[in-house]
Write a protein that holds these residues in place. Sequence first.
Motif, PDB file in Angstrom:
ATOM      1  N   ARG A 152       0.839  -1.205   0.000  1.00 58.62           N
ATOM      2  CA  ARG A 152       0.000   0.000   0.000  1.00 58.62           C
ATOM      3  C   ARG A 152       0.874   1.256   0.000  1.00 58.62           C
ATOM      4  NH1 ARG A 152      -4.962  -1.668   0.082  1.00 58.62           N
ATOM      5  NH2 ARG A 152      -5.660  -3.431   1.375  1.00 58.62           N
ATOM      6  N   ALA A 153       1.983   1.207   0.737  1.00 58.60           N
ATOM      7  CA  ALA A 153       2.893   2.360   0.762  1.00 58.60           C
ATOM      8  C   ALA A 153       3.514   2.603  -0.604  1.00 58.60           C
ATOM      9  CB  ALA A 153       3.988   2.115   1.807  1.00 58.60           C
ATOM     10  N   ASP A 154       3.690   1.537  -1.385  1.00 57.96           N
ATOM     11  CA  ASP A 154       4.248   1.659  -2.732  1.00 57.96           C
ATOM     12  C   ASP A 154       3.183   1.972  -3.780  1.00 57.96           C
ATOM     13  OD1 ASP A 154       6.723   1.085  -1.674  1.00 57.96           O
ATOM     14  OD2 ASP A 154       6.679  -1.044  -2.241  1.00 57.96           O
ATOM     15  N   GLY A 155       1.957   2.140  -3.337  1.00 55.70           N
ATOM     16  CA  GLY A 155       0.878   2.443  -4.263  1.00 55.70           C
ATOM     17  C   GLY A 155       0.352   1.244  -5.027  1.00 55.70           C
ATOM     18  N   LYS A 156       0.690   0.043  -4.589  1.00 52.66           N
ATOM     19  CA  LYS A 156       0.268  -1.176  -5.292  1.00 52.66           C
ATOM     20  C   LYS A 156      -0.989  -1.732  -4.605  1.00 52.66           C
ATOM     21  CE  LYS A 156       5.018  -2.148  -6.695  1.00 52.66           C
ATOM     22  NZ  LYS A 156       6.176  -3.065  -6.615  1.00 52.66           N
ATOM     23  N   THR A 157      -2.052  -0.958  -4.724  1.00 52.47           N
ATOM     24  CA  THR A 157      -3.274  -1.253  -3.983  1.00 52.47           C
ATOM     25  C   THR A 157      -3.896  -2.580  -4.386  1.00 52.47           C
ATOM     26  OG1 THR A 157      -3.695   1.116  -3.789  1.00 52.47           O
ATOM     27  CG2 THR A 157      -5.555  -0.371  -3.377  1.00 52.47           C
ATOM     28  N   ALA A 158      -3.931  -2.868  -5.680  1.00 46.74           N
ATOM     29  CA  ALA A 158      -4.561  -4.103  -6.142  1.00 46.74           C
ATOM     30  C   ALA A 158      -3.827  -5.330  -5.592  1.00 46.74           C
ATOM     31  CB  ALA A 158      -4.589  -4.145  -7.662  1.00 46.74           C
ATOM     32  N   TYR A 159      -2.488  -5.277  -5.587  1.00 45.25           N
ATOM     33  CA  TYR A 159      -1.716  -6.393  -5.040  1.00 45.25           C
ATOM     34  C   TYR A 159      -1.954  -6.526  -3.536  1.00 45.25           C
ATOM     35  CZ  TYR A 159       0.819  -6.421  -9.488  1.00 45.25           C
ATOM     36  OH  TYR A 159       1.147  -6.493 -10.819  1.00 45.25           O
ATOM     37  N   ALA A 160      -2.003  -5.392  -2.856  1.00 40.16           N
ATOM     38  CA  ALA A 160      -2.247  -5.410  -1.416  1.00 40.16           C
ATOM     39  C   ALA A 160      -3.609  -6.030  -1.106  1.00 40.16           C
ATOM     40  CB  ALA A 160      -2.168  -3.996  -0.851  1.00 40.16           C
ATOM     41  N   ASP A 161      -4.617  -5.655  -1.875  1.00 44.74           N
ATOM     42  CA  ASP A 161      -5.951  -6.217  -1.665  1.00 44.74           C
ATOM     43  C   ASP A 161      -5.964  -7.718  -1.892  1.00 44.74           C
ATOM     44  OD1 ASP A 161      -6.878  -3.680  -1.122  1.00 44.74           O
ATOM     45  OD2 ASP A 161      -7.787  -3.373  -3.096  1.00 44.74           O
ATOM     46  N   ALA A 162      -5.247  -8.175  -2.919  1.00 46.47           N
ATOM     47  CA  ALA A 162      -5.220  -9.607  -3.238  1.00 46.47           C
ATOM     48  C   ALA A 162      -4.548 -10.401  -2.120  1.00 46.47           C
ATOM     49  CB  ALA A 162      -4.499  -9.835  -4.557  1.00 46.47           C
ATOM     50  N   VAL A 163      -3.421  -9.890  -1.605  1.00 46.15           N
ATOM     51  CA  VAL A 163      -2.725 -10.576  -0.512  1.00 46.15           C
ATOM     52  C   VAL A 163      -3.594 -10.592   0.737  1.00 46.15           C
ATOM     53  CG1 VAL A 163      -0.737 -10.448   1.037  1.00 46.15           C
ATOM     54  CG2 VAL A 163      -0.428 -10.058  -1.418  1.00 46.15           C
ATOM     55  N   GLU A 164      -4.258  -9.497   1.009  1.00 49.53           N
ATOM     56  CA  GLU A 164      -5.109  -9.394   2.194  1.00 49.53           C
ATOM     57  C   GLU A 164      -6.289 -10.359   2.094  1.00 49.53           C
ATOM     58  OE1 GLU A 164      -5.827  -5.590   4.969  1.00 49.53           O
ATOM     59  OE2 GLU A 164      -6.736  -5.431   2.979  1.00 49.53           O
ATOM     60  N   GLU A 165      -6.840 -10.504   0.887  1.00 46.64           N
ATOM     61  CA  GLU A 165      -7.990 -11.391   0.705  1.00 46.64           C
ATOM     62  C   GLU A 165      -7.614 -12.836   0.966  1.00 46.64           C
ATOM     63  OE1 GLU A 165     -11.278 -12.729  -2.619  1.00 46.64           O
ATOM     64  OE2 GLU A 165      -9.334 -11.938  -3.238  1.00 46.64           O
ATOM     65  N   VAL A 166      -6.436 -13.263   0.515  1.00 52.55           N
ATOM     66  CA  VAL A 166      -6.009 -14.643   0.764  1.00 52.55           C
ATOM     67  C   VAL A 166      -5.855 -14.887   2.264  1.00 52.55           C
ATOM     68  CG1 VAL A 166      -4.156 -16.317   0.441  1.00 52.55           C
ATOM     69  CG2 VAL A 166      -4.902 -14.907  -1.474  1.00 52.55           C
ATOM     70  N   GLY A 167      -5.275 -13.935   2.973  1.00 54.29           N
ATOM     71  CA  GLY A 167      -5.162 -14.074   4.421  1.00 54.29           C
ATOM     72  C   GLY A 167      -6.518 -14.129   5.099  1.00 54.29           C
ATOM     73  N   GLU A 168      -7.500 -13.432   4.540  1.00 56.69           N
ATOM     74  CA  GLU A 168      -8.842 -13.428   5.112  1.00 56.69           C
ATOM     75  C   GLU A 168      -9.507 -14.802   5.004  1.00 56.69           C
ATOM     76  OE1 GLU A 168     -12.297 -11.424   6.808  1.00 56.69           O
ATOM     77  OE2 GLU A 168     -10.118 -11.286   6.906  1.00 56.69           O
ATOM     78  N   LEU A 169      -9.122 -15.589   3.987  1.00 53.06           N
ATOM     79  CA  LEU A 169      -9.671 -16.934   3.866  1.00 53.06           C
ATOM     80  C   LEU A 169      -9.361 -17.776   5.100  1.00 53.06           C
ATOM     81  CD1 LEU A 169      -8.756 -17.798   0.161  1.00 53.06           C
ATOM     82  CD2 LEU A 169     -11.047 -17.365   1.065  1.00 53.06           C
ATOM     83  N   SER A 170      -8.178 -17.563   5.677  1.00 55.13           N
ATOM     84  CA  SER A 170      -7.793 -18.316   6.866  1.00 55.13           C
ATOM     85  C   SER A 170      -8.743 -18.038   8.026  1.00 55.13           C
ATOM     86  CB  SER A 170      -6.358 -17.972   7.266  1.00 55.13           C
ATOM     87  OG  SER A 170      -5.938 -18.753   8.353  1.00 55.13           O
ATOM     88  N   ARG A 171      -9.189 -16.777   8.111  1.00 56.12           N
ATOM     89  CA  ARG A 171     -10.124 -16.410   9.183  1.00 56.12           C
ATOM     90  C   ARG A 171     -11.532 -16.912   8.882  1.00 56.12           C
ATOM     91  NH1 ARG A 171     -14.002 -12.940  10.387  1.00 56.12           N
ATOM     92  NH2 ARG A 171     -13.923 -11.976   8.318  1.00 56.12           N
ATOM     93  N   LEU A 172     -11.990 -16.702   7.650  1.00 55.07           N
ATOM     94  CA  LEU A 172     -13.345 -17.106   7.290  1.00 55.07           C
ATOM     95  C   LEU A 172     -13.532 -18.611   7.400  1.00 55.07           C
ATOM     96  CD1 LEU A 172     -13.894 -14.804   4.169  1.00 55.07           C
ATOM     97  CD2 LEU A 172     -14.964 -14.562   6.420  1.00 55.07           C
ATOM     98  N   GLY A 173     -12.510 -19.368   6.975  1.00 56.83           N
ATOM     99  CA  GLY A 173     -12.588 -20.826   7.050  1.00 56.83           C
ATOM    100  C   GLY A 173     -12.036 -21.399   8.335  1.00 56.83           C
ATOM    101  N   HIS A 174     -11.537 -20.517   9.226  1.00 59.24           N
ATOM    102  CA  HIS A 174     -10.915 -20.955  10.477  1.00 59.24           C
ATOM    103  C   HIS A 174      -9.990 -22.145  10.207  1.00 59.24           C
ATOM    104  CE1 HIS A 174     -11.012 -22.573  14.795  1.00 59.24           C
ATOM    105  NE2 HIS A 174     -10.327 -21.438  14.808  1.00 59.24           N
ATOM    106  N   ILE A 175      -9.008 -21.917   9.330  1.00 55.22           N
ATOM    107  CA  ILE A 175      -8.132 -22.997   8.883  1.00 55.22           C
ATOM    108  C   ILE A 175      -7.173 -23.406   9.997  1.00 55.22           C
ATOM    109  CG2 ILE A 175      -6.362 -23.680   7.222  1.00 55.22           C
ATOM    110  CD1 ILE A 175      -7.558 -21.707   5.251  1.00 55.22           C
ATOM    111  N   THR A 176      -7.132 -24.697  10.270  1.00 54.52           N
ATOM    112  CA  THR A 176      -6.141 -25.260  11.179  1.00 54.52           C
ATOM    113  C   THR A 176      -5.383 -26.360  10.439  1.00 54.52           C
ATOM    114  OG1 THR A 176      -7.768 -26.822  12.075  1.00 54.52           O
ATOM    115  CG2 THR A 176      -7.475 -24.750  13.256  1.00 54.52           C
ATOM    116  N   TYR A 177      -4.213 -26.711  10.966  1.00 54.96           N
ATOM    117  CA  TYR A 177      -3.345 -27.689  10.314  1.00 54.96           C
ATOM    118  C   TYR A 177      -3.062 -28.832  11.274  1.00 54.96           C
ATOM    119  CZ  TYR A 177      -2.794 -23.779   7.144  1.00 54.96           C
ATOM    120  OH  TYR A 177      -3.057 -22.755   6.272  1.00 54.96           O
ATOM    121  N   LEU A 178      -2.978 -30.019  10.712  1.00 54.56           N
ATOM    122  CA  LEU A 178      -2.778 -31.214  11.508  1.00 54.56           C
ATOM    123  C   LEU A 178      -1.783 -32.108  10.791  1.00 54.56           C
ATOM    124  CD1 LEU A 178      -3.944 -32.698  14.050  1.00 54.56           C
ATOM    125  CD2 LEU A 178      -5.565 -33.805  12.493  1.00 54.56           C
ATOM    126  N   ASP A 179      -0.775 -32.599  11.503  1.00 53.95           N
ATOM    127  CA  ASP A 179       0.193 -33.518  10.908  1.00 53.95           C
ATOM    128  C   ASP A 179      -0.421 -34.905  10.763  1.00 53.95           C
ATOM    129  OD1 ASP A 179       2.257 -31.701  10.641  1.00 53.95           O
ATOM    130  OD2 ASP A 179       3.019 -32.071  12.657  1.00 53.95           O
TER     131      ASP A 179
END
Length: 292
Positions: free
Chosen positions: A78-105
Amino acid sequence: MTIRKAVIPAAGIGSRLLPLTKAIPKEMLPVGDKPVIEHTVRELVASGITDITIVVSSGKSLIQDHFRPNPALVEQLRADGKTAYADAVEEVGELSRLGHITYLDQNGPYGNGTPVLNAARNLGDEPMLVLWPDDVFVAEVPRAQQLIDAYHKTNSPVLALMPMDPSDSKRYGVPLVAETFDNGLMRITGLVEKPKPEDAPSSYAAIGGYVVTPGIVEELRKQVAQWYEHRAGEVYLTDAINVFAAANAVYGQVIRGRWYDTGNPADYLIAQFASALAHPEFGPSLRNLVGG
């Protein structure tokens, strides 16, 4: 009972895609502008799943890195003015919250039933979705939602099915169909694994999607107990389904949509090409290339 939980088995080594998967998990190979496992996670979130367990093995940390929120990277973009890239990265991280993703070995004997049983220990007695991360579906209604709808109609385990060419029967589990209903729903009494075309009991293939109920989980527990006693063979989800179906109702749902398998080189390339052709920006250029 509403299905809220899902399991994605992601512990395989991707041997059919070596050497491509020597250092990169097969689940992280791109289809279009997303790794294949992201397509599966998005499908689950879009279908109302709020608890996703991804069962992994060593060497799969890239999966966790991909879904982990990265506020520092977002802030830099966002500081570099790359708003679209920032939004895309943020959206992928949001999937972890929406799906409450956990990992199991993954822990236990070899076979695709083991990760399901591993996850079931944390999910209680609720029904759960199981989706392999090798598959990409393009459908108006997500495959996961179609399976959930079928479960609500039947209150029984459900397998995702697709019509197949008889010559392909040696690649899939083929259901024994006892009764058919409207909208692609059918009652099945078991699966025949990879039969010869002349021995295939139906013209449908069981593909990577299931609603698994506590009864099937109990059959998996019995299989694992037998494995530890004899230390032979593998633990397969389809074996547990077959045992359960001998005395209980099990259904198949023919999925409406287009299915792409990414588990082998030829089908992976087809999935890549189809995704690229459908892209609004890149599709026209690729069509010109093919036409030339």
